[in-house]
Write a protein that holds these residues in place. Structure first.
Motif, PDB file in Angstrom:
ATOM      1  N   GLU A 189       0.798  -1.225   0.000  1.00  0.00           N
ATOM      2  CA  GLU A 189       0.000   0.000   0.000  1.00  0.00           C
ATOM      3  C   GLU A 189       0.832   1.276   0.000  1.00  0.00           C
ATOM      4  N   GLY A 190       2.111   1.169   0.362  1.00  0.00           N
ATOM      5  CA  GLY A 190       2.932   2.364   0.412  1.00  0.00           C
ATOM      6  C   GLY A 190       3.640   2.693  -0.886  1.00  0.00           C
ATOM      7  N   VAL A 191       3.572   1.822  -1.898  1.00  0.00           N
ATOM      8  CA  VAL A 191       4.288   2.060  -3.153  1.00  0.00           C
ATOM      9  C   VAL A 191       3.655   3.239  -3.891  1.00  0.00           C
ATOM     10  N   ALA A 192       4.465   4.236  -4.208  1.00  0.00           N
ATOM     11  CA  ALA A 192       3.978   5.466  -4.829  1.00  0.00           C
ATOM     12  C   ALA A 192       3.482   5.206  -6.257  1.00  0.00           C
ATOM     13  N   ARG A 193       2.829   6.219  -6.838  1.00  0.00           N
ATOM     14  CA  ARG A 193       2.320   6.077  -8.204  1.00  0.00           C
ATOM     15  C   ARG A 193       3.451   5.939  -9.213  1.00  0.00           C
ATOM     16  N   GLY A 194       4.551   6.614  -8.959  1.00  0.00           N
ATOM     17  CA  GLY A 194       5.662   6.629  -9.908  1.00  0.00           C
ATOM     18  C   GLY A 194       6.349   7.976  -9.855  1.00  0.00           C
ATOM     19  N   TYR A 195       7.042   8.338 -10.935  1.00  0.00           N
ATOM     20  CA  TYR A 195       7.753   9.604 -11.012  1.00  0.00           C
ATOM     21  C   TYR A 195       6.967  10.600 -11.849  1.00  0.00           C
ATOM     22  N   ASP A 196       6.927  11.813 -11.387  1.00  0.00           N
ATOM     23  CA  ASP A 196       6.153  12.857 -12.044  1.00  0.00           C
ATOM     24  C   ASP A 196       6.693  13.137 -13.451  1.00  0.00           C
ATOM     25  N   ARG A 197       5.872  12.895 -14.447  1.00  0.00           N
ATOM     26  CA  ARG A 197       6.201  13.156 -15.858  1.00  0.00           C
ATOM     27  C   ARG A 197       7.498  12.479 -16.294  1.00  0.00           C
ATOM     28  N   ARG A 198       7.750  11.276 -15.730  1.00  0.00           N
ATOM     29  CA  ARG A 198       8.922  10.488 -16.126  1.00  0.00           C
ATOM     30  C   ARG A 198       8.467   9.054 -16.428  1.00  0.00           C
ATOM     31  N   PRO A 199       7.682   8.841 -17.490  1.00  0.00           N
ATOM     32  CA  PRO A 199       7.113   7.509 -17.735  1.00  0.00           C
ATOM     33  C   PRO A 199       8.165   6.421 -17.944  1.00  0.00           C
ATOM     34  N   GLU A 200       9.260   6.738 -18.608  1.00  0.00           N
ATOM     35  CA  GLU A 200      10.284   5.722 -18.859  1.00  0.00           C
ATOM     36  C   GLU A 200      10.952   5.297 -17.559  1.00  0.00           C
ATOM     37  N   LEU A 201      11.258   6.277 -16.719  1.00  0.00           N
ATOM     38  CA  LEU A 201      11.882   5.957 -15.436  1.00  0.00           C
ATOM     39  C   LEU A 201      10.906   5.205 -14.528  1.00  0.00           C
ATOM     40  N   THR A 202       9.631   5.600 -14.577  1.00  0.00           N
ATOM     41  CA  THR A 202       8.616   4.891 -13.797  1.00  0.00           C
ATOM     42  C   THR A 202       8.530   3.427 -14.233  1.00  0.00           C
ATOM     43  N   ALA A 203       8.551   3.187 -15.536  1.00  0.00           N
ATOM     44  CA  ALA A 203       8.470   1.815 -16.039  1.00  0.00           C
ATOM     45  C   ALA A 203       9.693   1.000 -15.641  1.00  0.00           C
ATOM     46  N   GLU A 204      10.843   1.671 -15.504  1.00  0.00           N
ATOM     47  CA  GLU A 204      12.081   0.973 -15.138  1.00  0.00           C
ATOM     48  C   GLU A 204      12.086   0.571 -13.668  1.00  0.00           C
ATOM     49  N   ARG A 205      11.577   1.440 -12.792  1.00  0.00           N
ATOM     50  CA  ARG A 205      11.695   1.212 -11.350  1.00  0.00           C
ATOM     51  C   ARG A 205      10.438   0.624 -10.719  1.00  0.00           C
TER      52      ARG A 205
END
Length: 435
Positions: A196-212
């Motif tokens: 439940e604590g995992v964040a949505r991702g990185y703001d306006r960084r879709p490639e980095l979000t997909a990597e991490r």
């Protein structure tokens, strides 16, 4: 919440209300965290714990005094305001454990984390404060402040390391190989966090979000956050932290990516190649060191390189020293071999000018003692001669003992030379006399 990035751009971590509420629902807060000391900067994710764990559970937030946190702050917080719990970065906890381990007496719990732990510090505090529980905590910003924790008791004395424990409520920890397969107990793998604590991702960084932030292969339908930390399961079901799988390190509570510093160095005038590493200062404190090669030999001004870095990165990411080399050592893969980097050059010494007033002499004596530098002049800069944010807190303590005044921790950042800091002390003394 923003964290540093490896490409020179800070990463905005999108932490939503649901993540924070999940943190505050953890069963560990039920008894000991009714009155929490709020002392962290608002931009540091520990502030999420300090504010919302208390308020969303009907507790109280106690604001630290303006001058910053010291061992006296902790003592007075317990005595005058009844605080029951607090969080400290590893560096601050180690410092307080050395200065005054009994300052935590009266607290029900102390949570600490952010860097590799020092078991000796846990032992000192446990022996001085038998009724206070110490909890070693781990958690990237991307998993909302805390992901795992481990109560550390007096029985841990003599051990080489402290575990980061077991997952918090609503959180799962996975130790996986490069194919996202679980590794057996005792084997080294990379730590992935889900829950439940995992964040949505990185703001306006879709490639980095997909990597991490990757799909959870274990059937939950959610995502795993890839921490980049190497760990292993212990026989008792706790997790042991071993280090980073990449160039990211933790220094004085800040997450720092060495590649970001190296990019900033390489962008400075005249620099051909650059490397950064964490080394020990003469006093044993870990500090950042920079290494570089020149495009044209004899043309690089290392002070100008430091100034260039300071224009694009925060102060805690500017190396304390710069060493010019003919070439950087490489490993078999053609990457910089940080283990083969030499001991860093000391910063160029300022022309020595002796302290002129009694206050300047006192300041120079305190700095000399704490930084283990034989001679300090009135124009020497605290940070150029080995000072850092933790040492600045020690300066405050020694000045308080000598002059019976408490300067704000930030004063050394505003008045960095002996001359300027002594003048600030004298102004403070005159203000006290006028009152």
């Amino acid at each position: 919440m923003f964290t540093s990035g490896s490409t020179g751009r800070p990463k905005g971590v999108v932490v939503d209300h649901r993540n924070i509420v999940a943190l505050t629902r953890d069963s560990r807060w039920a008894e000991a965290h009714g009155r929490i000391l709020f002392h962290s900067p608002h931009a540091f994710d520990a502030a999420t714990y300090e504010v919302w764990v208390a308020l969303l559970n009907g507790g109280t937030v106690v604001l630290a005094p303006e001058h910053g946190i010291t061992t006296d702050t902790v003592r007075s917080g317990v005595r005058d305001h009844g605080i029951t719990a607090l969080f400290l970065t590893t560096a601050l906890f180690n410092l307080f454990a050395q200065q005054d381990p009994a300052c935590f007496a009266g607290l029900r719990q102390v949570w600490t984390g952010g860097e590799a732990a020092d078991p000796a510090s846990f032992t000192r505090v446990s022996e001085a404060c038998e009724a206070t529980e110490i909890v070693h905590v781990y958690g990237p910003t991307e998993t909302t402040t805390f992901a795992t924790c481990a109560p550390i008791g007096p029985g841990h004395a003599g051990k080489a390391s402290c575990p980061i424990g077991r997952p918090m409520d609503g959180t799962s920890a996975h130790v996986l190989d490069t194919a996202l397969r679980p590794v057996p107990v005792g084997a080294v793998g990379e730590l992935y966090i889900s829950g439940e604590g995992v964040a949505r991702g990185y703001d306006r960084r879709p490639e980095l979000t997909a990597e991490r932030f990757v799909a959870d292969p274990f059937g939950s339908g959610g995502r795993l956050y890839r921490t980049g930390d190497l760990v292993r399961w212990q026989d008792d079901g706790q997790i042991e932290f071993l280090g980073r799988a990449d160039g990211q390190i933790k220094l004085r509570g800040h997450r720092i990516e060495l590649g970001e510093i190296e990019n900033a160095m390489a962008g400075a005038a005249g620099v051909s190649r650059a490397a950064a590493a964490v080394v020990s200062s003469p006093s044993g404190t870990p500090v950042l060191a920079g290494y570089l090669t020149e495009a044209v030999p004899g043309t690089v001004d290392t002070a100008a390189v430091a100034e260039a870095i300071a224009r694009v990165l925060p102060g805690y990411m500017v190396p304390s020293s710069m060493t010019v080399m003919a070439s950087l050592p490489l490993n078999d893969n053609g990457k910089v071999d940080r283990r083969a980097l030499p001991a860093p050059d000391r910063p160029a010494e300022t022309r020595y000018v002796a302290p002129e007033t009694p206050t300047e002499e006192l300041v120079a004596e305190v700095w000399s003692h704490l930084l283990e530098v034989e001679r300090i002049g009135r124009d020497d800069n605290f940070f150029d001669v080995g000072g850092d944010s933790v040492k600045s807190i020690q300066v405050v303590g020694e000045i308080r003992t000598a002059l019976d005044i408490t300067m704000p921790n930030r004063a050394l950042f505003d008045h960095q030379t002996v001359r300027a800091y002594a003048r600030a002390l004298e102004d403070e003394l005159m203000g006290d006399l006028a009152d």
